[in-house]
Design a protein around this motif. Sequence first.
Motif, PDB file in Angstrom:
ATOM      1  N   UNK A 142       5.745  11.374  -5.197  1.00 26.32           N
ATOM      2  CA  UNK A 142       4.477  10.711  -5.691  1.00 26.32           C
ATOM      3  C   UNK A 142       4.409   9.319  -5.013  1.00 26.32           C
ATOM      4  N   UNK A 143       5.564   8.597  -5.124  1.00 27.91           N
ATOM      5  CA  UNK A 143       5.708   7.027  -4.332  1.00 27.91           C
ATOM      6  C   UNK A 143       5.243   7.484  -3.049  1.00 27.91           C
ATOM      7  N   UNK A 144       5.670   8.508  -2.354  1.00 33.21           N
ATOM      8  CA  UNK A 144       4.974   8.777  -0.818  1.00 33.21           C
ATOM      9  C   UNK A 144       3.436   8.896  -0.791  1.00 33.21           C
ATOM     10  N   UNK A 183      -1.560   6.539   0.713  1.00 35.49           N
ATOM     11  CA  UNK A 183      -3.047   6.284   0.357  1.00 35.49           C
ATOM     12  C   UNK A 183      -3.099   4.680   0.368  1.00 35.49           C
ATOM     13  N   UNK A 184      -2.329   3.831   0.075  1.00 35.51           N
ATOM     14  CA  UNK A 184      -2.483   2.369   0.284  1.00 35.51           C
ATOM     15  C   UNK A 184      -2.567   2.215   1.844  1.00 35.51           C
ATOM     16  N   UNK A 185      -1.694   2.747   2.599  1.00 36.74           N
ATOM     17  CA  UNK A 185      -1.784   2.534   4.103  1.00 36.74           C
ATOM     18  C   UNK A 185      -3.155   2.902   4.780  1.00 36.74           C
ATOM     19  N   UNK A 186      -3.223   4.134   4.075  1.00 36.42           N
ATOM     20  CA  UNK A 186      -4.766   4.671   4.750  1.00 36.42           C
ATOM     21  C   UNK A 186      -5.819   3.684   4.466  1.00 36.42           C
ATOM     22  N   UNK A 187      -5.798   3.024   3.311  1.00 38.20           N
ATOM     23  CA  UNK A 187      -6.951   2.224   2.957  1.00 38.20           C
ATOM     24  C   UNK A 187      -6.900   0.886   3.443  1.00 38.20           C
ATOM     25  N   UNK A 188      -5.917   0.583   4.191  1.00 35.75           N
ATOM     26  CA  UNK A 188      -5.834  -0.728   5.252  1.00 35.75           C
ATOM     27  C   UNK A 188      -6.198  -0.319   6.519  1.00 35.75           C
ATOM     28  N   UNK A 208     -10.040   8.241  -0.081  1.00 33.64           N
ATOM     29  CA  UNK A 208      -8.502   7.921  -0.276  1.00 33.64           C
ATOM     30  C   UNK A 208      -8.625   7.044  -1.497  1.00 33.64           C
ATOM     31  N   UNK A 209      -9.555   6.353  -2.046  1.00 32.97           N
ATOM     32  CA  UNK A 209      -9.516   5.491  -3.571  1.00 32.97           C
ATOM     33  C   UNK A 209      -9.384   6.889  -4.592  1.00 32.97           C
ATOM     34  N   UNK A 210      -9.731   7.997  -4.343  1.00 34.75           N
ATOM     35  CA  UNK A 210      -9.619   9.211  -5.287  1.00 34.75           C
ATOM     36  C   UNK A 210      -8.162   9.481  -5.410  1.00 34.75           C
ATOM     37  N   UNK A 211      -7.650   9.651  -4.177  1.00 28.84           N
ATOM     38  CA  UNK A 211      -6.168   9.955  -3.860  1.00 28.84           C
ATOM     39  C   UNK A 211      -5.150   8.879  -4.549  1.00 28.84           C
ATOM     40  N   UNK A 230      -1.942   7.526  -9.104  1.00 28.78           N
ATOM     41  CA  UNK A 230      -1.482   6.462  -9.953  1.00 28.78           C
ATOM     42  C   UNK A 230      -1.576   7.110 -11.529  1.00 28.78           C
ATOM     43  N   UNK A 231      -2.410   7.700 -11.898  1.00 28.29           N
ATOM     44  CA  UNK A 231      -2.452   8.629 -13.099  1.00 28.29           C
ATOM     45  C   UNK A 231      -1.433   9.479 -13.258  1.00 28.29           C
ATOM     46  N   UNK A 232      -1.263  10.462 -12.428  1.00 33.76           N
ATOM     47  CA  UNK A 232      -0.161  11.373 -12.517  1.00 33.76           C
ATOM     48  C   UNK A 232       1.334  10.538 -12.344  1.00 33.76           C
ATOM     49  N   UNK A 233       1.402   9.436 -11.570  1.00 29.73           N
ATOM     50  CA  UNK A 233       2.705   8.716 -11.731  1.00 29.73           C
ATOM     51  C   UNK A 233       2.818   7.893 -13.491  1.00 29.73           C
ATOM     52  N   UNK A 234       1.827   7.610 -13.727  1.00 29.15           N
ATOM     53  CA  UNK A 234       1.930   7.087 -15.244  1.00 29.15           C
ATOM     54  C   UNK A 234       2.339   8.324 -16.198  1.00 29.15           C
ATOM     55  N   UNK A 235       1.733   9.572 -15.918  1.00 26.90           N
ATOM     56  CA  UNK A 235       2.338  10.627 -16.823  1.00 26.90           C
ATOM     57  C   UNK A 235       3.697  11.003 -16.696  1.00 26.90           C
TER      58      UNK A 235
END
Length: 452
Positions: A223-225, A230-235, A246-249, A254-259
Amino acid sequence: MLARIIRSKILSIVALGTAIFLLVLVLSLMGTEQKFNLLVVLCALLGLAPVVMFQLYRRDMSVRDDAETELRESERRYRQLIEYSPNAICVHEGGRIRYANTAWVKMLGAESDKEILGKQVLEFFAPASQTEVKDLISRLYRGEGTPHEQHLIRRDGSSMDVEICAVSCLRERGETVQIVIRDITEQKRAREATAKALELSRQATQMKSEFLAHMSHELRTPMNGVMGMAEVLLTTPISAEQREYAEVIRSSAGQLMSLLNDVLDLARLEAGQLQLEKDPFDLRAVVSNVASLYSTQAQSKHLRFSVTIATDVPARLWGDEARLRQILTNLVDNAIKFTEQGGISLRLTCLGSVNGVSKLYCAVEDTGIGIPREKQERIFDNFEQADGTITRAHGGMGLGLSICQRFIHLMGGEIGVHSASNGGTRFWFTVDLPVADDPVPAICRPAEALVH
């Protein structure tokens, strides 16, 4: 002369009548025992000694008959109680069994009490425990015994678990005790089965927690990957449509990481493997960080968001900064999530300090949908949600509040909620944290005034 005789007779009659009247009056004021004693004395004075002796004899025989009747009735009741008792009862005298009730005969599997009478009690216990039973009976003779568990050997050689106790009786006749034995075989099996089931349940819970911990940890790596890519793609230079994807991804990751983090925290808490950190931190910086994180989210829903920190709150404290931030984040996130109009307020104050430890009070209040009263008692349970439809629409598994409650309890505090349907909600909690480098502050106000 005749007049003198008549006057004498009249005086005698008057005196006799007066005496009888006084006697009746005195007798009316006396009890039965006193009346009898007085009549005996009068009879003795009038020379009626044989009558007195006869009455005394009759009285003595009557009292003796009553005493013997009462004694026989008492013995009859006692024998019935002993004979029909569900517990095995015997009388042990001079090292031998002198009496055994029906329950004792049935417990040993004997045909009648003739197979038991005259034998030693030790014969009915396992050889390995006879020394212990002998010492127990010796203590029972001295009145020092307490209920004790042993293995009883029945006539067919089978054994059973029993509880043995006794009371000393008839000491004037020598060493005599009444021994009571109760069958606890099923009770002991139930105890052992319960203990085994609890141990299996504990092991299953520990295995489940360990599995969840390992699984959550392994899932966080990919999930960190996903989040990083996704962050790299947005840049990178991408189209508006691709940026939206990409924003949806990134948001979903982020929601899945929180869970996953919630599941990992819960697994560690249930396994008893989570330890709070004890480092100095700036409380105002933590609250400011949470406020800046959610102020934009509140503005996007056109909600007011206010933060109030009392001046008496210590600047630096010892504790787990990350867990305290997690608690505040969860409460503020829920408040914004379930509020469509109005606003959210976060208020932090100090309830006082004792020996350098400050009791902090924090309240997060919103004007949202509220929580029904029947749901408030279970809102802090695992996987419990106030409204399944609404919470599913906003996401979440119902673990956040349960985890917050456990963190707060580890910090020596408590958490509660005040709410009503469509009337807003106020979550509050208290924590006890040592002051890092400031002097101990004076008590600000009673805790009850703010908490309740």
